[in-house]
Design a protein around this motif. Structure first.
Motif, PDB file in Angstrom:
ATOM      1  N   SER A  63      13.692  11.980 -15.316  1.00 49.46           N
ATOM      2  CA  SER A  63      12.946  10.837 -14.716  1.00 49.46           C
ATOM      3  C   SER A  63      13.343   9.552 -15.442  1.00 49.46           C
ATOM      4  CB  SER A  63      11.435  11.060 -14.820  1.00 49.46           C
ATOM      5  OG  SER A  63      11.017  11.127 -16.182  1.00 49.46           O
ATOM      6  N   ALA A  64      13.232   8.452 -14.689  1.00 50.05           N
ATOM      7  CA  ALA A  64      13.556   7.132 -15.257  1.00 50.05           C
ATOM      8  C   ALA A  64      12.324   6.225 -15.139  1.00 50.05           C
ATOM      9  CB  ALA A  64      14.745   6.502 -14.507  1.00 50.05           C
ATOM     10  N   TYR A  65      12.097   5.486 -16.201  1.00 46.44           N
ATOM     11  CA  TYR A  65      10.943   4.576 -16.190  1.00 46.44           C
ATOM     12  C   TYR A  65      11.257   3.411 -17.100  1.00 46.44           C
ATOM     13  CZ  TYR A  65       9.596   6.149 -20.865  1.00 46.44           C
ATOM     14  OH  TYR A  65       9.567   6.403 -22.208  1.00 46.44           O
ATOM     15  N   PRO A  66      10.567   2.329 -17.050  1.00 46.56           N
ATOM     16  CA  PRO A  66       9.596   2.004 -15.959  1.00 46.56           C
ATOM     17  C   PRO A  66      10.335   1.540 -14.689  1.00 46.56           C
ATOM     18  CG  PRO A  66       9.778   0.121 -17.407  1.00 46.56           C
ATOM     19  CD  PRO A  66      10.673   1.214 -18.007  1.00 46.56           C
ATOM     20  N   THR A  67       9.659   1.557 -13.614  1.00 39.58           N
ATOM     21  CA  THR A  67      10.210   0.961 -12.387  1.00 39.58           C
ATOM     22  C   THR A  67       9.079   0.211 -11.678  1.00 39.58           C
ATOM     23  OG1 THR A  67      11.402   1.392 -10.340  1.00 39.58           O
ATOM     24  CG2 THR A  67       9.852   3.103 -11.024  1.00 39.58           C
ATOM     25  N   PRO A  68       9.265  -0.996 -11.414  1.00 39.62           N
ATOM     26  CA  PRO A  68      10.502  -1.748 -11.689  1.00 39.62           C
ATOM     27  C   PRO A  68      10.697  -1.982 -13.182  1.00 39.62           C
ATOM     28  CG  PRO A  68       8.823  -3.234 -10.850  1.00 39.62           C
ATOM     29  CD  PRO A  68       8.239  -1.848 -10.743  1.00 39.62           C
ATOM     30  N   ALA A  69      11.984  -2.147 -13.529  1.00 43.06           N
ATOM     31  CA  ALA A  69      12.359  -2.348 -14.918  1.00 43.06           C
ATOM     32  C   ALA A  69      12.604  -3.820 -15.163  1.00 43.06           C
ATOM     33  CB  ALA A  69      13.610  -1.544 -15.237  1.00 43.06           C
ATOM     34  N   ASN A  70      12.460  -4.219 -16.435  1.00 42.32           N
ATOM     35  CA  ASN A  70      12.663  -5.619 -16.802  1.00 42.32           C
ATOM     36  C   ASN A  70      13.828  -5.718 -17.790  1.00 42.32           C
ATOM     37  OD1 ASN A  70      12.536  -8.284 -17.387  1.00 42.32           O
ATOM     38  ND2 ASN A  70      10.568  -8.233 -18.427  1.00 42.32           N
ATOM     39  N   GLU A  71      13.582  -5.371 -19.068  1.00 35.42           N
ATOM     40  CA  GLU A  71      14.623  -5.477 -20.086  1.00 35.42           C
ATOM     41  C   GLU A  71      15.454  -4.189 -20.210  1.00 35.42           C
ATOM     42  OE1 GLU A  71      15.396  -8.182 -21.760  1.00 35.42           O
ATOM     43  OE2 GLU A  71      13.787  -9.328 -20.741  1.00 35.42           O
ATOM     44  N   GLN A  72      14.748  -3.036 -20.101  1.00 37.60           N
ATOM     45  CA  GLN A  72      15.431  -1.739 -20.271  1.00 37.60           C
ATOM     46  C   GLN A  72      14.807  -0.719 -19.329  1.00 37.60           C
ATOM     47  OE1 GLN A  72      14.965  -1.001 -24.537  1.00 37.60           O
ATOM     48  NE2 GLN A  72      17.178  -1.318 -24.819  1.00 37.60           N
ATOM     49  N   ILE A  73      15.596   0.286 -19.054  1.00 35.26           N
ATOM     50  CA  ILE A  73      15.088   1.463 -18.347  1.00 35.26           C
ATOM     51  C   ILE A  73      15.415   2.692 -19.198  1.00 35.26           C
ATOM     52  CG2 ILE A  73      17.174   1.789 -16.917  1.00 35.26           C
ATOM     53  CD1 ILE A  73      15.217   2.621 -14.687  1.00 35.26           C
ATOM     54  N   TYR A  74      14.484   3.604 -19.246  1.00 37.89           N
ATOM     55  CA  TYR A  74      14.647   4.782 -20.106  1.00 37.89           C
ATOM     56  C   TYR A  74      14.817   6.042 -19.258  1.00 37.89           C
ATOM     57  CZ  TYR A  74      12.881   1.571 -23.625  1.00 37.89           C
ATOM     58  OH  TYR A  74      12.708   0.500 -24.448  1.00 37.89           O
ATOM     59  N   GLN A 127      18.479   8.661  -9.098  1.00 35.03           N
ATOM     60  CA  GLN A 127      17.152   8.041  -8.818  1.00 35.03           C
ATOM     61  C   GLN A 127      17.344   6.525  -8.596  1.00 35.03           C
ATOM     62  OE1 GLN A 127      13.893   9.019 -11.502  1.00 35.03           O
ATOM     63  NE2 GLN A 127      13.027   6.947 -11.172  1.00 35.03           N
ATOM     64  N   LYS A 128      16.619   6.028  -7.550  1.00 40.30           N
ATOM     65  CA  LYS A 128      16.626   4.579  -7.293  1.00 40.30           C
ATOM     66  C   LYS A 128      15.727   3.893  -8.309  1.00 40.30           C
ATOM     67  CE  LYS A 128      14.050   2.793  -4.126  1.00 40.30           C
ATOM     68  NZ  LYS A 128      13.470   2.396  -2.836  1.00 40.30           N
ATOM     69  N   ILE A 129      16.248   2.814  -8.864  1.00 41.84           N
ATOM     70  CA  ILE A 129      15.437   2.009  -9.778  1.00 41.84           C
ATOM     71  C   ILE A 129      15.396   0.557  -9.255  1.00 41.84           C
ATOM     72  CG2 ILE A 129      15.966   3.488 -11.751  1.00 41.84           C
ATOM     73  CD1 ILE A 129      17.902   1.308 -12.699  1.00 41.84           C
ATOM     74  N   ILE A 130      14.369  -0.091  -9.604  1.00 47.07           N
ATOM     75  CA  ILE A 130      14.191  -1.502  -9.193  1.00 47.07           C
ATOM     76  C   ILE A 130      14.147  -2.364 -10.446  1.00 47.07           C
ATOM     77  CG2 ILE A 130      12.691  -3.169  -8.057  1.00 47.07           C
ATOM     78  CD1 ILE A 130      11.670  -0.882  -6.317  1.00 47.07           C
ATOM     79  N   VAL A 131      14.899  -3.441 -10.434  1.00 48.91           N
ATOM     80  CA  VAL A 131      14.916  -4.393 -11.549  1.00 48.91           C
ATOM     81  C   VAL A 131      14.212  -5.660 -11.081  1.00 48.91           C
ATOM     82  CG1 VAL A 131      16.321  -5.778 -13.100  1.00 48.91           C
ATOM     83  CG2 VAL A 131      17.022  -3.436 -12.511  1.00 48.91           C
ATOM     84  N   ALA A 132      13.238  -6.051 -11.827  1.00 49.81           N
ATOM     85  CA  ALA A 132      12.484  -7.286 -11.492  1.00 49.81           C
ATOM     86  C   ALA A 132      12.090  -7.953 -12.776  1.00 49.81           C
ATOM     87  CB  ALA A 132      11.259  -6.950 -10.652  1.00 49.81           C
ATOM     88  N   HIS A 133      12.571  -9.170 -12.976  1.00 52.45           N
ATOM     89  CA  HIS A 133      12.291  -9.904 -14.211  1.00 52.45           C
ATOM     90  C   HIS A 133      11.035 -10.732 -14.059  1.00 52.45           C
ATOM     91  CE1 HIS A 133      16.096  -8.641 -15.861  1.00 52.45           C
ATOM     92  NE2 HIS A 133      16.730  -9.076 -14.775  1.00 52.45           N
TER      93      HIS A 133
END
Length: 788
Positions: A709-720, A782-788
């Motif tokens: 699994s990947a988190y957080p989503t949406p991601a800002n600085e990093q995704i784990y 996995q789809k991830i979303i990036v939102a600053h």
């Protein structure tokens, strides 16, 4: 009565020649008689002579006269003129009284003189010295001298001219008469009638003036007068009048001149034994009375009477009643009017020159008066016609009201040969140039405001040929010009309603014909109103329509794929106030909501409007439910779109399409496919695309879905990436954008144990990405979303 007057005149003339004793009576009509001695005391030719040419054809009475002319004698060298003209000698002792009278024009220059002298039996006695100009050509001076004191048996009179050696002018003498007056001889020399022609009464004074030409005093003189041939008023003057004295007598019985009209007054004296009857009477003097109108409006429709109007002039054909002519028929209103040529079918006559005279208008307290009358003209154009005139000097002079070219059915010609009222301007024409019926004619009399006695008349005149119906008038009115004030110039918001007040008719410059006119544009507006008499009044007003011009913010709007929207309130205001507290003419909106503005002009005019803006949050997004994507294995996709879409359109890139919200498809070949999702909420449309990696999965392990699994989503600085307890065998971690481009690729060697594996996303643009992990034993994405 005409026969009686003529007979009396003939008798008077005979008595005149038989009564007064003419001693010398010389008119010089055939020159200077030989019985009149001429003494030339100067040059050989410059003396008295008989002539009809005193100077440039001038005479004293149209015939020859005696003349001595220093001017004709020349200048240098100047001959001395000392010239004598002597009457025949007569025996003056035969007469109780001797009178000398003559006509003369004595033109003085400087030191030249004229002397009238009488021979008293032993010497010449001067009875008159001429040292100043007296008389004129065709208007001679007439001295009357009593020479009785110089009576003798060899009397004579001489006219002596001395130019005193100066180049001077002349002396003209004519009609020399020496006579012995009778004992009883009264002469009437004048009559005084009321000079004012307005508002005469029943007690008007009649005064006669006269002279006692007899040799005895008059102690009782019967005097008479009568008006319009009526009853004779007889009175006796008892004041004594000495010989050669004058008298004036005012009759105790006044004249009744209260009725409107023209009055002929005849007066005469009846002295018993009067030797000369020719000069006893003064006949044919006239005066007029006009009713006074001082209360306005003055309205006269001639229905019940002539209204104090009366006819005067030469050969008048005016009639009052109901016109029944070939063209002019009936009155303008009611049944009565004034018309030329009588009421029947007869025409006016040739060479008419007459008038209908109206009231005396008192404008003392009346400003801006107007006159109006209904008119109908049908007369020979430019030869016969009518006009309206006024007089402010009791009829001595008359002035036209208006001129050719004035509006409101005023004069039609300025070359009328008949010359009505002494003017060539007026109403003229028939058929095509006639009025064609009753028309209303009105004109200003403002120039007469304040005048106390304004006489009014309507003239008609014709030439020597061609006649017709002529001229008719009715409904004569005089009133103050109507008041009309549109008010001061105004500035208004959006529109202004202008009010011309109560009137009978309206004419606005913008075409309106009602009492009020609503205007929507700035400009100058003129209104002309007319009262019930047809009299106009005009006023002008400047209107400024101030405030925001016509504008609105537009329709409520839903904005798709927009971050901002400009809202313009439009020009023309002095200030703006928006619901978001902005004060500019335009605002930039970037959030949904109601935007309202009030615009205010420099004078406080306001306009308000509002608009509802909705920024759509529709955003297409996809979640790949299964991973890895294996060839031949059904793959499910989940709609993750924001903004409540209501329809979906999937293009999986493999030739398959779907309109389901969460569809499934099978990729039959390996490789990278571009998936596209288009969503709609009924108003806006949005879409998204990303790469789908389809792998050829081998063996049972290849189909294991790793519990990553990947988190957080949406991601800002990093995704784990979570769940990598041990890497065995080696793995590959890739971050791919929706176009399938690899943005990050990190190998994980066998034996590594990253329980939590971080990937930096701070440099990525906001959007959707795909995280891939694969190896020999793991295929995961996995789809991830990036939102600053």
């Amino acid at each position: 009565m005409k026969i009686c007057y003529a007979l009396a005149l003939c008798i008077s003339l005979m008595c005149s020649f038989a009564s007064a004793q003419n001693i010398v009576n010389e008119p010089f009509n055939v020159g200077i008689p030989g019985t009149w001695p001429i003494v030339n005391g100067g040059g050989p030719v410059d003396t008295w002579f008989g002539t009809t040419n005193g100077l440039a054809g001038n005479t004293l009475n149209g015939s020859q006269f005696a003349f001595v002319n220093s001017d004709a004698a020349g200048n240098a060298p100047h001959p001395l003129l000392s010239e004598q003209l002597i009457t025949p000698t007569f025996n003056g002792t035969l007469y109780a009284q001797i009178i000398l009278e003559f006509d003369q024009f004595f033109r003085v220059f400087s030191t030249d003189r004229g002397y009238v002298e009488v021979w008293n039996g032993t010497s010449w006695v001067t009875v008159l010295t001429m040292s100043a100009t007296a008389g004129a050509w065709n208007a001679p001076n007439h001295p009357t001298l009593n020479i009785t004191p110089y009576s003798n048996a060899a009397m004579k009179v001489r006219f002596r001219y001395e130019d005193n050696n100066v180049w001077a002018w002349w002396w003209a003498v004519d009609n020399v008469r020496i006579y012995a007056p009778p004992a009883n001889e009264a002469q009437l020399t004048g009559i005084t009638l009321p000079s004012r022609q307005c508002g005469l009464t029943t007690t008007e004074s009649i005064t006669v003036a006269g002279r006692n030409n007899g040799t005895v005093a008059i102690t009782s003189l019967p005097l008479r007068y009568r008006i319009n041939g009526g009853a004779t008023v007889s009175e006796t003057m008892t004041t004594a009048v000495a010989p050669n004295a004058t008298f004036s007598y005012t009759f105790a019985s006044p004249a009744n001149m209260v009725a409107a009209g023209q009055y002929r007054v005849d007066a005469w004296a009846s002295l018993p034994g009067d030797a000369t009857l020719a000069n006893d009477s003064i006949l044919g003097n006239t005066t007029k009375n006009h009713i006074v109108v001082s209360s306005f409006p003055y309205i006269e429709d001639y229905e019940t009477s002539q209204g104090g109007w009366f006819v005067t002039g030469t050969a008048p054909s005016w009639a009052w009643g109901t016109p029944a002519k070939a063209t002019i028929q009936g009155a303008s209103s009611g049944t009565k009017a004034w018309v030329t040529g009588g009421l029947g079918t007869t025409s006016y006559a040739n060479n008419e020159n007459n008038r209908v005279e109206g009231p005396c208008l008192d404008f003392t307290n009346t400003g801006a008066p107007w006159v109006g009358l209904d008119t109908w003209w049908n007369s020979e154009f430019s030869w016969d016609g009518a006009n309206l005139q006024t007089s402010i000097d009791s009829g001595l002079t008359w002035q036209n009201v208006g001129q050719l070219g004035d509006p409101d059915n005023w004069y039609t010609d300025d070359a009328i040969d008949g010359n009505p009222g002494g003017s060539t301007e007026g109403w003229s024409g028939r058929n095509a140039t006639g009025s064609g019926g009753w028309v209303r004619s009105v004109h200003s009399l403002a120039y007469l405001a304040g005048e106390a006695d304004v006489l009014v008349r309507i003239n008609f005149a014709s030439d020597a040929s061609v006649v017709d119906d002529g001229f008719a008038f009715d409904n004569f009115n005089v009133a103050r010009q109507p008041n009309m004030y549109l008010g001061p110039d105004i500035a208004a918001c959006d529109s202004a309603t202008l009010d011309a007040g109560l009137a009978a008719a309206y004419d606005w410059s913008n075409g309106d014909s009602t009492q009020t006119s609503t205007v929507y544009q700035s400009g100058t507006y003129t209104a002309t109103v007319r009262d019930s008499f047809g009299f106009p009044a005009t006023d002008v007003i400047a209107v400024t329509i101030d405030g925001p011009r016509t504008w609105d913010l537009g329709n409520d709007t839903i904005l798709c794929a927009a971050n901002s929207f400009a809202i313009a309130a439009g020009p023309g205001a002095a200030s703006y106030q928006w619901s978001n507290n902005a004060t500019t003419a335009q605002v930039i909106a970037n959030t949904s909501g109601l935007y309202a503005v009030t615009a205010t002009s420099s004078i406080g005019c306001q306009r308000s409007d509002s608009i509802m803006l909705t920024f759509s949050d529709l955003s297409a997004a996809v979640n790949l439910l299964a991973g890895p994507v294996c060839r031949g294995i059904p793959t499910s996709f989940m709609d993750m779109s924001a903004g409540s879409p209501t329809s979906w359109f999937w293009d999986f890139g493999n030739g398959n399409l779907s309109t389901n919200q969460n569809p499934t498809t099978v990729y039959t070949a390996g490789g990278t496919f571009i998936l596209n999702l288009e969503v709609s909420d009924g108003l806006c449309i949005d879409d998204t695309s990303f790469s789908v990696l389809v792998e050829v999965c081998v063996g049972a392990d290849a189909q294991i879905i790793s519990p990553l699994s990947a988190y957080p989503t949406p991601a800002n600085e990093q995704i784990y990436l979570l769940g990598l307890e041990a890497v065995d065998p080696a793995l590959d971690v890739q971050l791919v954008d929706v176009a399938g481009r690899t943005l990050q690729s990190i190998p994980l060697p066998q034996g590594t144990k990253p329980a939590i594996f971080p990937l930096a996303t701070s440099s990525l643009a906001d959007g959707i990405y795909v995280l891939h992990v694969w190896g020999d034993a793991i295929q995961w994405q996995q789809k991830i979303i990036v939102a600053h």
